[in-house]
Enzyme design. Sequence first.
Site, mmCIF file in Angstrom:
data_model
loop_
_atom_site.group_PDB
_atom_site.id
_atom_site.type_symbol
_atom_site.label_atom_id
_atom_site.label_comp_id
_atom_site.label_asym_id
_atom_site.label_seq_id
_atom_site.Cartn_x
_atom_site.Cartn_y
_atom_site.Cartn_z
ATOM 1 N N HIS A 35 -26.981 44.436 25.005
ATOM 2 C CA HIS A 35 -26.980 45.098 23.691
ATOM 3 C C HIS A 35 -25.552 45.279 23.169
ATOM 4 C CE1 HIS A 35 -31.068 46.162 22.615
ATOM 5 N NE2 HIS A 35 -31.324 46.686 23.807
ATOM 6 N N CYS A 86 -38.170 46.822 25.103
ATOM 7 C CA CYS A 86 -36.988 47.405 24.463
ATOM 8 C C CYS A 86 -37.434 48.439 23.436
ATOM 9 C CB CYS A 86 -36.199 46.287 23.786
ATOM 10 S SG CYS A 86 -34.685 46.844 22.997
HETATM 11 ZN ZN ZN Z 1 -33.151 47.070 24.615
#
Ligand code: ZN
Length: 162
Positions: free
Chosen positions: A134, A88
């Site tokens: 997210h 990420c």
């Molecule tokens: Zn991410």
Amino acid sequence: MIPIIRLGDSMLTKHSVVVPDINGDIQALISDMFDAMDRGKGVGLAGVQVGHLLRLFITRVPGDSPRVFINPDILETSIEQEPFEEGCLSIPGLYTDVVRPSSVRVQAWNLKGRPFSLTVDGYLARVIQHEFDHLNGILFIDRIDPKKKLRLLAGYEAKVEA
Ligand code: ZN
């Protein structure tokens, strides 16, 4: 240059809100997000990661065209699941296998305000699920064994402080 927020910023745990209008501001934001994603050599980026709690994300997976998902919904996921290594841009340098459904059907709006739906598997299905999380304040490390998460984060924090 639009900065990407990092783990530890409480914004990453918040829910994003529906994009009310796909206008010039949103188009400019998406363009900035592609710049930020490319700079970080990422394959996906959500609005919250650049400080905008809006339900939108972008993807650019190798071999696929760049994609924009505004107000997305995951309509269906396969029963079949598989592990796949994730990282990420908000947690640079930390990678770990996450088990998720192998394929998904997603519906969203594109940058022109047109709705579309898509059934995908493989790398793109993986990135879509990671980015969709997210929007609900969920990080990929929230989807692994809690003990493993603690161990990985200890290593990550040691690296960040170094
Ligand atoms: Zn991410």
